[in-house]
Design a protein around this motif. Sequence first.
Motif, PDB file in Angstrom:
ATOM      1  N   ALA A  31      39.166  24.434  40.297  1.00 40.52           N
ATOM      2  CA  ALA A  31      40.044  23.921  39.247  1.00 40.52           C
ATOM      3  C   ALA A  31      40.898  25.055  38.708  1.00 40.52           C
ATOM      4  O   ALA A  31      40.530  26.236  38.807  1.00 40.52           O
ATOM      5  CB  ALA A  31      39.219  23.309  38.123  1.00 40.52           C
ATOM      6  N   ILE A  32      42.057  24.714  38.163  1.00 41.64           N
ATOM      7  CA  ILE A  32      42.917  25.724  37.561  1.00 41.64           C
ATOM      8  C   ILE A  32      42.128  26.465  36.478  1.00 41.64           C
ATOM      9  O   ILE A  32      41.488  25.853  35.623  1.00 41.64           O
ATOM     10  CB  ILE A  32      44.186  25.084  36.976  1.00 41.64           C
ATOM     11  N   GLY A  33      42.180  27.802  36.555  1.00 41.73           N
ATOM     12  CA  GLY A  33      41.424  28.633  35.623  1.00 41.73           C
ATOM     13  C   GLY A  33      40.116  29.153  36.178  1.00 41.73           C
ATOM     14  O   GLY A  33      39.519  30.078  35.614  1.00 41.73           O
ATOM     15  N   ASP A  34      39.645  28.576  37.287  1.00 37.98           N
ATOM     16  CA  ASP A  34      38.408  29.049  37.897  1.00 37.98           C
ATOM     17  C   ASP A  34      38.603  30.451  38.497  1.00 37.98           C
ATOM     18  O   ASP A  34      39.696  30.794  38.961  1.00 37.98           O
ATOM     19  CB  ASP A  34      37.954  28.109  39.016  1.00 37.98           C
ATOM     20  N   PRO A  35      37.533  31.251  38.521  1.00 40.58           N
ATOM     21  CA  PRO A  35      37.634  32.568  39.155  1.00 40.58           C
ATOM     22  C   PRO A  35      37.674  32.455  40.675  1.00 40.58           C
ATOM     23  O   PRO A  35      37.132  31.514  41.257  1.00 40.58           O
ATOM     24  CB  PRO A  35      36.358  33.272  38.691  1.00 40.58           C
ATOM     25  N   ALA A  36      38.293  33.433  41.305  1.00 38.36           N
ATOM     26  CA  ALA A  36      38.353  33.459  42.766  1.00 38.36           C
ATOM     27  C   ALA A  36      36.976  33.739  43.337  1.00 38.36           C
ATOM     28  O   ALA A  36      36.340  34.741  42.965  1.00 38.36           O
ATOM     29  CB  ALA A  36      39.337  34.522  43.234  1.00 38.36           C
ATOM     30  N   PRO A  37      36.456  32.901  44.211  1.00 39.54           N
ATOM     31  CA  PRO A  37      35.176  33.192  44.861  1.00 39.54           C
ATOM     32  C   PRO A  37      35.295  34.443  45.734  1.00 39.54           C
ATOM     33  O   PRO A  37      36.302  34.645  46.411  1.00 39.54           O
ATOM     34  CB  PRO A  37      34.908  31.946  45.714  1.00 39.54           C
ATOM     35  N   ASP A  38      34.276  35.274  45.699  1.00 40.42           N
ATOM     36  CA  ASP A  38      34.280  36.469  46.542  1.00 40.42           C
ATOM     37  C   ASP A  38      33.999  36.060  47.987  1.00 40.42           C
ATOM     38  O   ASP A  38      33.542  34.946  48.275  1.00 40.42           O
ATOM     39  CB  ASP A  38      33.238  37.470  46.064  1.00 40.42           C
ATOM     40  N   PHE A  39      34.282  36.966  48.897  1.00 40.59           N
ATOM     41  CA  PHE A  39      34.030  36.710  50.318  1.00 40.59           C
ATOM     42  C   PHE A  39      33.790  38.041  51.010  1.00 40.59           C
ATOM     43  O   PHE A  39      34.104  39.116  50.481  1.00 40.59           O
ATOM     44  CB  PHE A  39      35.206  35.970  50.961  1.00 40.59           C
ATOM     45  N   SER A  40      33.240  37.964  52.185  1.00 39.17           N
ATOM     46  CA  SER A  40      33.078  39.122  53.057  1.00 39.17           C
ATOM     47  C   SER A  40      33.360  38.638  54.471  1.00 39.17           C
ATOM     48  O   SER A  40      32.496  38.044  55.127  1.00 39.17           O
ATOM     49  CB  SER A  40      31.660  39.696  52.949  1.00 39.17           C
ATOM     50  N   LEU A  41      34.597  38.880  54.921  1.00 38.66           N
ATOM     51  CA  LEU A  41      35.062  38.285  56.170  1.00 38.66           C
ATOM     52  C   LEU A  41      35.718  39.331  57.068  1.00 38.66           C
ATOM     53  O   LEU A  41      36.415  40.233  56.586  1.00 38.66           O
ATOM     54  CB  LEU A  41      36.070  37.161  55.881  1.00 38.66           C
ATOM     55  N   LEU A  42      35.520  39.155  58.353  1.00 45.90           N
ATOM     56  CA  LEU A  42      36.070  40.074  59.341  1.00 45.90           C
ATOM     57  C   LEU A  42      37.529  39.742  59.629  1.00 45.90           C
ATOM     58  O   LEU A  42      37.879  38.584  59.871  1.00 45.90           O
ATOM     59  CB  LEU A  42      35.256  39.975  60.638  1.00 45.90           C
ATOM     60  N   GLY A  43      38.371  40.772  59.586  1.00 42.65           N
ATOM     61  CA  GLY A  43      39.783  40.591  59.891  1.00 42.65           C
ATOM     62  C   GLY A  43      40.091  40.892  61.344  1.00 42.65           C
ATOM     63  O   GLY A  43      39.274  41.478  62.065  1.00 42.65           O
TER      64      GLY A  43
END
Length: 390
Positions: A31-43
């Motif tokens: 929802a608008i205002g929610d924090p960005a979920p963290d991630f750990s992803l290979l580029g």
Amino acid sequence: MALGLLAGALAAAQDPDVSEHGLPPGFHSLAIGDPAPDFSLLGVDGRTYSLADFRDSRFLMVIFLSNHCPASHAAETRFIPFVKGIRGRGVAVVAINPNSLEGLRLEELGYTKYSDSYDEMKTYAKERGFVFPYLYDGATQTTAKAYGCLCTPHLFIFDQERRLRYKGRFDDSQLPDPASVHSSDGAVAMEALLAGRPVPVEVTRPMGCSTKWMTKQNMVAEGNEAWKRLPVSVEPVDAAGIAALARNPTNRLRVINLWATWCVPCVEEFPGLVALSRRLETRDFDLITISVDDPKDKDKALRFLERMHAAVPVGARASVAKQGRRTNNFIYTGPGGDALAQALDPKWPGGYPYTVVIAPGGEIVERYPGGLDVADFQSRLIDRLGVYYK
């Protein structure tokens, strides 16, 4: 436009009902205002990225893209230049491929040379000229579920505190033509934030190819089994019939392959041709196979075709019927040698297998004597057919 590929093309802008819409367990719509979920992803550059890698930027754009989706392809033609245009203005950009290969049907790859594997992401990003990290989430789809990625493309914009300020489409077109864009929602949102203004429209509907969730693997398996159950047939054709096929009085790209059950290279390349026919079933494309076995061995040729599952694709049936045919497989009954060459292609040097690509109207645009590299052949055909919706 091949809308049949856009399962969920007009994805709901509000929180969807997971059970009603078949979204996976753990799916969460930000929802608008929610924090960005963290991630750990290979580029694709071999680095592993998280939110911390973008901490120094005022804003963060997270966009879900994919190798296979024509709507994503089209958006990229405008998104990449936009990103280049805001360089130096404090905006970090990261793209994420959310798709699982287990949830992706072969028929959904008709607009791309690539699947959505990590290795193919490397080639795709280089070819498209990505100027931002491109990360792989297809192994677990944890990030796609945390962000609520409904389709590709799907854009999320966060402010300096990494609170969501915009989610939805980059713009309102699934076509590459800039004139087809009537509302550049994502770009407008980003420019508003850069100027210190409120985002005028915070939530829009993303439009594109639905996320290929690994929970759909049973549907993929069912589709594979359904293909194997399609009827396969072979019919006789003489030199005049082959000449008529070679004239190609349709608007479809036509491939004609000469083969035989006793021809080892023919047998080796045949499964790849069948897979290509299935892959391109929603495109303006026909694969026509002509056996040069002895006509009395028709049953032997048919058994081979059945083992290969060389059916008329469901998506091509209407076109085949309109052309007055009942099958895409034939066995040659006329005299060999020069008569066959004159009927199909006088430039044929002889030998099997032999494959020609025939444009609408009958011009032979490619010739493949003695076998072909199916992967390279597939790439060339898709280049001819195009990677965008029309």
